[in-house]
Design an enzyme around this catalytic site. Sequence first.
Site, PDB file in Angstrom:
ATOM      1  N   LYS A  83       0.850  -1.190   0.000  1.00  0.00           N
ATOM      2  CA  LYS A  83       0.000   0.000   0.000  1.00  0.00           C
ATOM      3  C   LYS A  83       0.888   1.244   0.000  1.00  0.00           C
ATOM      4  O   LYS A  83       1.764   1.395   0.876  1.00  0.00           O
ATOM      5  CB  LYS A  83      -0.848  -0.036   1.273  1.00  0.00           C
ATOM      6  CG  LYS A  83      -2.235   0.519   1.125  1.00  0.00           C
ATOM      7  CD  LYS A  83      -2.964   0.281   2.447  1.00  0.00           C
ATOM      8  CE  LYS A  83      -4.404   0.686   2.383  1.00  0.00           C
ATOM      9  NZ  LYS A  83      -5.033   0.613   3.702  1.00  0.00           N
TER      10      LYS A  83
HETATM   11  O1  G3P Z   1      -9.021   1.695   4.539  1.00  0.00           O
HETATM   12  C1  G3P Z   1      -8.847   3.001   4.998  1.00  0.00           C
HETATM   13  C2  G3P Z   1      -9.604   3.195   6.233  1.00  0.00           C
HETATM   14  O2  G3P Z   1      -9.035   2.461   7.252  1.00  0.00           O
HETATM   15  C3  G3P Z   1      -9.788   4.585   6.659  1.00  0.00           C
HETATM   16  O3  G3P Z   1     -10.944   4.612   7.378  1.00  0.00           O
HETATM   17  O4  G3P Z   1     -12.566   5.463   8.975  1.00  0.00           O
HETATM   18  O5  G3P Z   1     -10.126   6.009   9.228  1.00  0.00           O
HETATM   19  O6  G3P Z   1     -11.450   7.048   7.406  1.00  0.00           O
HETATM   20  P1  G3P Z   1     -11.277   5.864   8.303  1.00  0.00           P
END
Ligand code: G3P
Length: 220
Positions: A83
């Site tokens: 990633k």
């Molecule tokens: O896959 C990316 C994700 O983990 C981000 O999620 O909820 O931190 O925006 P969030």
Amino acid sequence: MKIFLDTAEIEEIKIAARWGVLDGVTTNPSLYAKVGGSYDAILQEICKITSGPVSAEVISDDVEGMLTEGRHFAKLAPNIVVKVAMSENGLEAISRLADEGIKTNCTLVFSTNQGLLAAKAGASLISPFVGRLDDINQDGMTVIRELAEIFSLYSIEAEILAASIRNPLHMTQAALAGAHVATVPFKILQQMVHHPLTDKGIVQFKKDWEAAQQAAAAKS
Ligand code: G3P
């Protein structure tokens, strides 16, 4: 649409795998920080649970650093996907890793143009962050929909991975918008399983069955 689990928690991954709904896993430094320990060991354990793609995120800002980290992750297991955050250096690293046959997931994508560039550079997965766009009053699902249309128009092979999923409705919307994959926190996967009428129905069926058994026993 494939479903990945967005977590570094081994137990959550094991449960989703047992349910038969797990197509892969995404991790990132924030998810890893919640678990701690050796990131390499966690990744290897996840790769034993699923043969689907498992994303491991590099943290370097410079191209050589990204390449070193990416090559290291790629050696941990055959299903590791490196990633890399969207940036000028990130694009170069993605392109060079692709030349070496190492699959990448371009993360922190917030616009259709970023997604298009990541695909051109050679990323296998493109991760628009739907929830974080919604947070700033922009429709995150628009990026998914536009990329799906563009990838289809030009037969681009990269897969769109809807990330930053915050609720079950996002999953339905991502599937309808043409996401090839959505990565979801375990809690939301659980929410997808349940419906109040399903849970109520199960209780009622059991109650009626037991009442019928008691009535039959009383007659005999
Ligand atoms: O896959 C990316 C994700 O983990 C981000 O999620 O909820 O931190 O925006 P969030």
